[in-house]
Design an enzyme around this catalytic site. Sequence first.
Site, short mmCIF file in Angstrom:
data_model
loop_
_atom_site.label_atom_id
_atom_site.label_comp_id
_atom_site.label_asym_id
_atom_site.label_seq_id
_atom_site.Cartn_x
_atom_site.Cartn_y
_atom_site.Cartn_z
N GLY A 49 -30.35 -33.40 77.95
CA GLY A 49 -29.66 -32.22 78.46
C GLY A 49 -29.96 -31.84 79.89
O GLY A 49 -29.09 -31.32 80.59
N ARG A 85 -21.07 -33.23 77.94
CA ARG A 85 -22.16 -33.09 78.92
C ARG A 85 -21.62 -33.18 80.35
O ARG A 85 -22.22 -32.65 81.28
CB ARG A 85 -23.20 -34.21 78.75
CG ARG A 85 -24.02 -34.13 77.48
CD ARG A 85 -25.22 -35.07 77.61
NE ARG A 85 -25.84 -35.40 76.33
CZ ARG A 85 -26.77 -34.66 75.73
NH1 ARG A 85 -27.17 -33.54 76.28
NH2 ARG A 85 -27.29 -35.05 74.59
N GLU A 144 -35.78 -27.86 81.74
CA GLU A 144 -35.09 -27.89 80.44
C GLU A 144 -33.68 -27.32 80.60
O GLU A 144 -33.44 -26.45 81.44
CB GLU A 144 -35.93 -27.06 79.44
CG GLU A 144 -35.30 -26.81 78.08
CD GLU A 144 -35.12 -28.03 77.21
OE1 GLU A 144 -34.55 -29.02 77.70
OE2 GLU A 144 -35.53 -28.00 76.03
N ASP A 145 -32.76 -27.81 79.79
CA ASP A 145 -31.38 -27.31 79.88
C ASP A 145 -31.25 -25.91 79.30
O ASP A 145 -30.81 -24.98 79.95
CB ASP A 145 -30.39 -28.28 79.22
CG ASP A 145 -30.74 -28.64 77.78
OD1 ASP A 145 -31.80 -28.20 77.27
OD2 ASP A 145 -29.96 -29.38 77.15
N ASP A 194 -33.68 -22.19 73.17
CA ASP A 194 -33.07 -21.47 72.05
C ASP A 194 -34.18 -20.84 71.21
O ASP A 194 -34.64 -19.74 71.52
CB ASP A 194 -32.21 -22.47 71.27
CG ASP A 194 -31.39 -21.85 70.16
OD1 ASP A 194 -31.28 -20.62 70.12
OD2 ASP A 194 -30.84 -22.60 69.32
N THR A 195 -34.65 -21.51 70.17
CA THR A 195 -35.76 -20.94 69.39
C THR A 195 -37.07 -20.99 70.20
O THR A 195 -37.97 -20.21 69.95
CB THR A 195 -35.99 -21.72 68.08
OG1 THR A 195 -36.40 -23.05 68.40
CG2 THR A 195 -34.73 -21.75 67.23
N GLY A 196 -37.15 -21.95 71.11
CA GLY A 196 -38.36 -22.12 71.93
C GLY A 196 -39.31 -23.16 71.37
O GLY A 196 -40.28 -23.55 72.02
#
Length: 176
Positions: A43, A164, A98-99, A102-104
């Site tokens: 990503g 992408r 990092e792209d 989310d949750t981490g």
Amino acid sequence: MENYRLVPCISAEELEKQVNHLAACINRDYEGKSLVVIGILNGACIFLSDLVRRLSVPVEIDFVRLASYGKGSVTSGEIRITKDVELPVEGRHVLVVEDIVDTGTTLLWFLDYLRRRQPESVRICALVDKSERREVEVPLDYVGIRVDKGFLVGYGLDFAEKHRNLPGIHEVEFLK
Ligand code: IMP
Ligand code: MG
């Protein structure tokens, strides 16, 4: 195959502005130092490529690829490395790119892994900070865009490996 359409969310021009801003902050913070930039594949590839071309501090570039066990749309806690960092990081200033966070879970796991190699410092640069589903606290030092929720594609972000290559970011709208 699910039926969905893409709704434009962040334009290529806006992304460029954000990347310029992030690069200016990084150049200021690391003045007089050199950096090892580590991109999380796949990503972060496009974001990283644009970002590093705006950095004026000396950089070395490497990538890591992580796989998370379990299917579904939420990252499971179990993560393994399918392509490891190859550059030595001991005693170096490391910037992880990092792209989207989310949750981490993914990033926290990788930070812990990296710190065992004793870098001088580690900071994180994330293109998108998506807050709604955050489960673990991760220190995000540089953030391009903040969103609450939604599934985003483009500029490196994928939906089942697709989209992408879109120059802007779009939200996936699932149709019935
Ligand atoms: P986390 O461990 O839940 O933070 O998962 C982060 C990873 O999930 C990211 O690196 C992406 O690969 C993927 N991901 C999470 N949200 C999205 C999204 O909205 N679009 C595309 N990929 C996402
Ligand atoms: Mg990713």
